[in-house]
Design a protein around this motif. Structure first.
Motif, PDB file in Angstrom:
ATOM      1  N   ARG A 232       9.345  83.765  59.962  1.00  0.00           N
ATOM      2  CA  ARG A 232      10.627  83.155  59.655  1.00  0.00           C
ATOM      3  C   ARG A 232      11.791  84.073  60.022  1.00  0.00           C
ATOM      4  O   ARG A 232      11.637  85.283  60.116  1.00  0.00           O
ATOM      5  N   ARG A 252       4.025  78.238  50.078  1.00  0.00           N
ATOM      6  CA  ARG A 252       5.483  78.120  50.066  1.00  0.00           C
ATOM      7  C   ARG A 252       5.959  76.873  50.811  1.00  0.00           C
ATOM      8  O   ARG A 252       6.973  76.294  50.471  1.00  0.00           O
ATOM      9  N   ARG A 253       5.241  76.494  51.875  1.00  0.00           N
ATOM     10  CA  ARG A 253       5.726  75.395  52.686  1.00  0.00           C
ATOM     11  C   ARG A 253       4.745  74.240  52.674  1.00  0.00           C
ATOM     12  O   ARG A 253       3.558  74.438  52.693  1.00  0.00           O
TER      13      ARG A 253
ATOM     14  N   LYS B  63      12.816  91.198  43.592  1.00  0.00           N
ATOM     15  CA  LYS B  63      14.007  90.533  43.032  1.00  0.00           C
ATOM     16  C   LYS B  63      14.803  91.483  42.152  1.00  0.00           C
ATOM     17  O   LYS B  63      16.042  91.521  42.220  1.00  0.00           O
ATOM     18  N   GLU B  94      11.207  87.841  51.571  1.00  0.00           N
ATOM     19  CA  GLU B  94      10.997  86.553  50.880  1.00  0.00           C
ATOM     20  C   GLU B  94      12.023  86.344  49.782  1.00  0.00           C
ATOM     21  O   GLU B  94      12.596  85.252  49.640  1.00  0.00           O
ATOM     22  N   ALA B  95      12.247  87.414  49.003  1.00  0.00           N
ATOM     23  CA  ALA B  95      13.200  87.303  47.893  1.00  0.00           C
ATOM     24  C   ALA B  95      14.611  87.055  48.416  1.00  0.00           C
ATOM     25  O   ALA B  95      15.366  86.274  47.828  1.00  0.00           O
ATOM     26  N   GLU B  97      15.403  85.516  51.264  1.00  0.00           N
ATOM     27  CA  GLU B  97      15.505  84.146  51.785  1.00  0.00           C
ATOM     28  C   GLU B  97      15.703  83.133  50.664  1.00  0.00           C
ATOM     29  O   GLU B  97      16.481  82.188  50.810  1.00  0.00           O
ATOM     30  N   ASP B  98      15.013  83.329  49.552  1.00  0.00           N
ATOM     31  CA  ASP B  98      15.078  82.360  48.455  1.00  0.00           C
ATOM     32  C   ASP B  98      16.158  82.691  47.432  1.00  0.00           C
ATOM     33  O   ASP B  98      16.363  81.924  46.483  1.00  0.00           O
ATOM     34  N   GLY B  99      16.832  83.834  47.606  1.00  0.00           N
ATOM     35  CA  GLY B  99      17.761  84.303  46.575  1.00  0.00           C
ATOM     36  C   GLY B  99      19.198  83.880  46.823  1.00  0.00           C
ATOM     37  O   GLY B  99      19.504  83.144  47.770  1.00  0.00           O
TER      38      GLY B  99
END
Lengths: 253, 253
Positions: A232, A252-253, B63, B94-95, B97-99
């Motif tokens: 990604r 996740r997806r 996070k 990952e954190a 992207e989702d944060g």
């Protein structure tokens, strides 16, 4: 009388990425064998001697180093990156296997280093964050058909791919063909990273899609990382995008 | 106000394998997040604070670190080995992207390190001397069927395999099953290396054949390297054997 042979990895290029173990090994040795530009990265003392050789003379360099060590010298063979990844450690082992018996009695030490794909990955996010492979694109050392089979197999299996030796004057078409093969298997939106001289002042990094990946963006010193279908890209204001491969699949997806 | 987040790889365990770049990053940071045993490797000053967490809490640790950095702290997230290889860099991405949006504005730096497979390879010769892959055997993060497919694909394609996370109390049977799968594809004489704590005083290395490979020889901190059909063993008098994968295919044998 048998000396010592140390095979040392200097990392990707920045002195800040040379381990203390590698620096100590260099300080202790007396004769240095290596590709000229790697030897140029050392600050040798007057009592230390360098024997530079060309990039494509790994096996003869390994033999010369082993011969000097067998004669009692404290010898250092220099690699960029990590000596065990497409570099001098395997050439030294080959020379030992085929060489005279006393070469097996030499005190051989291999000092690992940060290999190119790790420094390129660090500068771009975490593209090697899940299963990945490292493949040399040089068909000097294996038939091109084997390289094609491996590219298809690993891309189909979902591994991220780090390509070493992607291109050279003598091998101009292989990288373009590799991209064409991968476009048959992977989404064209898959991120591709071209990383050159990561961590050095002349660093050059770029991120494109597999659709736009052009072999002209690479040279001999470039490490090319091709994502998997999971990889990604995170866009960031006023910063380079982050490229990463999630640690997990399927949730996740 | 936005601080800084540095994700640092401390290498396989020996202080001699920590790069100067990693040491400088540790010296400059103020708050340290990481798995307790990795944090224990740091010698922190009185003005530096540690926040230890458990091994399986990567995402919540990432996070917490991002939250502290977004609040203006100079934060360091500690990984063993290289942070980009089955470690904290992907969790931080990952954190992000989702944060929350401001997390994308944090000055994020990833400092590479020597990953376990490189140090294990260096101690045993040059088993990663040609094309290879790194696969996590943890089926916490992907379905076991995917792991099986990948093992078959890469072994069939002729890549050397480095297995990370080979075994744990909660995952006792996976490594034995992996060996059984690989025995269907590879010669039973293929060398297998169990490498633990390479470069540390408690180092434990062994080389066996795939026929004799027994999952009981591994624990959580072991990196297992399985050769390809090309990988060779050189016996040496009074020294451990050298294991290496030749740089070329098809010309020597």
């Amino acid at each position: 009388m048998s000396g010592k042979l140390v095979v040392v990895g200097l990392g990707p290029g920045s002195p800040e990425q040379v381990t203390p173990e590698a620096s100590a090994a260099v300080a202790a040795a007396r004769v240095f064998f290596g590709y000229g530009p790697y030897l140029d990265r050392l600050e040798l003392r007057d009592d230390q001697r360098r024997v530079a050789s060309d990039n494509r003379e790994e096996l003869s360099r390994a033999k010369a180093a082993l011969k000097a060590a067998a004669a009692g010298e404290h010898v250092c063979v220099i690699s960029g990156g990590d000596p065990g990844v497409f570099a001098m450690a395997a050439a030294v082992c080959e020379a030992i296997e085929d060489g005279p018996g006393p070469w097996r009695e030499i005190d051989l030490v291999i000092v690992p280093g940060v290999t190119a794909m790790l420094s390129v990955a660090a500068r771009s996010g975490a593209p090697l964050g899940h299963d990945f492979c490292a493949i040399s694109l040089s068909d000097n050392l294996k038939p091109w058909t084997v390289i094609e089979q491996r590219l298809r197999a690993v891309a189909t299996a979902g591994l991220v791919i780090a390509l070493y030796n992607p291109i050279s004057k003598a091998r101009p078409w292989q990288l373009g063909t590799a991209f064409a093969i991968l476009r048959e298997v992977l989404p064209w939106t898959t991120p591709v990273i071209f990383g050159r001289a990561a961590g050095r002042p002349d660093e050059r990094m770029s991120v494109v899609t597999l659709a736009d990946a052009d072999a002209k963006q690479a040279d001999m010193a470039t490490c090319v990382i091709i994502g998997s279908a999971e990889t990604r890209v995170i866009e960031r204001p006023d910063r380079a995008p982050l490229v990463y491969s999630p640690r997990s699949i399927g949730e996740r997806r």
